[in-house]
Design an enzyme around this catalytic site. Structure first.
Site, PDB file in Angstrom:
ATOM      1  N   ARG A 161      -8.689  -0.435  16.603  1.00 24.93           N
ATOM      2  CA  ARG A 161      -9.007  -0.078  15.225  1.00 24.93           C
ATOM      3  C   ARG A 161     -10.051  -1.088  14.741  1.00 24.93           C
ATOM      4  NH1 ARG A 161      -4.539   0.425  10.468  1.00 24.93           N
ATOM      5  NH2 ARG A 161      -4.976  -1.801  10.355  1.00 24.93           N
ATOM      6  N   LYS A 221       0.799  -1.228   0.000  1.00 22.48           N
ATOM      7  CA  LYS A 221       0.000   0.000   0.000  1.00 22.48           C
ATOM      8  C   LYS A 221       0.831   1.277   0.000  1.00 22.48           C
ATOM      9  CE  LYS A 221      -0.630   0.219   5.034  1.00 22.48           C
ATOM     10  NZ  LYS A 221      -1.612   0.303   6.127  1.00 22.48           N
TER      11      LYS A 221
END
Length: 367
Positions: free
Chosen positions: A129, A36
């Site tokens: 998260r 990413k």
């Protein structure tokens, strides 16, 4: 050739991926290679695939589209949005999930496209998260039971994550807790998880010390092949954990950022006049060092933050930035001229910014 320019060494990236895969395979751990940071560059995805990484992960569907022709398994590294379900099935073989509604939508779309989609069900062990909260075992079990009934959905495994939002570090304690939850679920449901994905690169120190909890057999890794070492909270792992990690197996210095001098002047070191705030509404203080030679470079904070780059010429001092300019002090350095190129080493934050800046040329090299 134009500047500013980021040079990415694919040969080194491939080599690091090879070392990573082979060293972890010896202890039964498979790698999902995170791509990413490169903004979906197929060149980097292909390099780590050629290094032996079979599954490449991106956090955005738009980047999965960019690597669609790379001959690897492709994973979406975060939960799909309901609005992007068709493209998730079209471009991703695997996705990280925690919401049963989303997984049901994936199932319906997978049936339409005649595909089987793999789901890594995420548990939150404390970093706050993504993931179902680890203490809510009834919910975890009910979601898994629902998944098992869905057509065209395969359970890839259970996953958890550390040190990304809440800075909760991977430890033997929370790793064992994760494995214990998985084993209890296997008994209750009569299944066997192919993978227990125990986190990202920050879990590597447990591997290095030989204390990674038994049962964890999968990691989602980026920093090791990207930098030859991973760091947390601004410190390299061997410094943070006082680890004996053998970083000599890997190569570093995979990236060079280069910028061109567009102006040279000798000017005062303190602005003249009444001071306000800069372009980013910050006040500043200045130390009077007399008149000094300085240069303007053709990139700014909208491209890459100066705090995360380091001039290879140690005699250069970065003074600051505006949105489109970076100002350096070259009084004590070599005799630079207009049009000369200034090279910098960069860290992860700078690499992320540079790869996502359309104003920075990307060059892939193999030397």
């Amino acid at each position: 050739m134009s500047y500013p320019r980021l040079e990415i060494n694919l040969r080194k990236l491939k080599y690091n991926a090879k070392v990573e895969v082979e060293s972890l395979k010896k202890i039964g751990i498979d790698v999902m290679g995170v791509n990413k940071v490169f903004d979906g560059a197929p060149e980097t995805a292909n390099a780590i695939f050629e290094g032996g990484i079979k599954a490449v992960a991106e956090s955005r569907v738009s980047n999965l589209k960019k690597i669609k022709d790379v001959k690897c398994e492709k994973a979406l590294l975060r939960s799909p949005s309901l609005s992007e379900i068709p493209d998730v099935i079209r471009y991703a073989d695997i996705s990280l999930n925690s919401e049963i509604e989303v997984i049901e939508a994936l199932s319906k779309e997978a049936v339409k496209q005649n595909k089987v989609h793999k789901v890594l069900l995420m548990l939150d062990l404390g970093d706050l998260r993504e993931g179902i909260w680890f203490e809510d075992t009834d919910k975890i079990e009910s979601v898994l039971r629902a998944i098992l009934k869905l057509p065209n959905i395969e359970i890839y495994g259970l996953g958890t994550n550390f040190n990304c939002y809440g800075t909760a570090l991977p430890t033997v304690k929370n790793g064992n807790e994760f494995v214990s939850i998985a084993r209890d679920l296997e008994k209750k449901l009569g299944i066997k998880f192919k993978y227990l994905s125990g986190g990202n690169c920050t879990s590597y120190h447990l591997v290095d010390k030989g204390i990674l909890p038994k049962g964890i057999n999968h990691l989602r890794i980026g920093g090791l092949h990207q930098f030859g070492i991973e760091y947390v909270e601004g410190k390299y792992l061997d410094e943070y954990y006082h680890s004996s990690m053998d970083i000599n197996k890997y190569v570093s210095n995979l990236y060079i950022f280069k910028a061109e001098i567009i102006e040279l002047n000798t000017k005062p070191t303190v602005p003249v006049g009444e001071l306000g705030v800069d372009a980013f509404l910050q006040t500043k203080t200045f130390v009077d060092r007399g008149n000094r030679k300085r240069a303007l470079l053709a990139f700014g904070r909208q491209d890459i933050p100066y705090e995360n780059i380091h001039p290879i010429d140690s005699k250069i001092e970065i003074l600051g930035q505006t949105s489109d300019h970076t100002i350096i002090d070259i009084e004590d350095s070599d005799n630079y001229s207009l049009g000369d190129i200034i090279p910098f080493e960069i860290d992860y934050t700078a690499l992320l910014a540079a790869c996502n800046s359309p104003g920075i040329e990307k060059a892939f090299i193999n030397d």
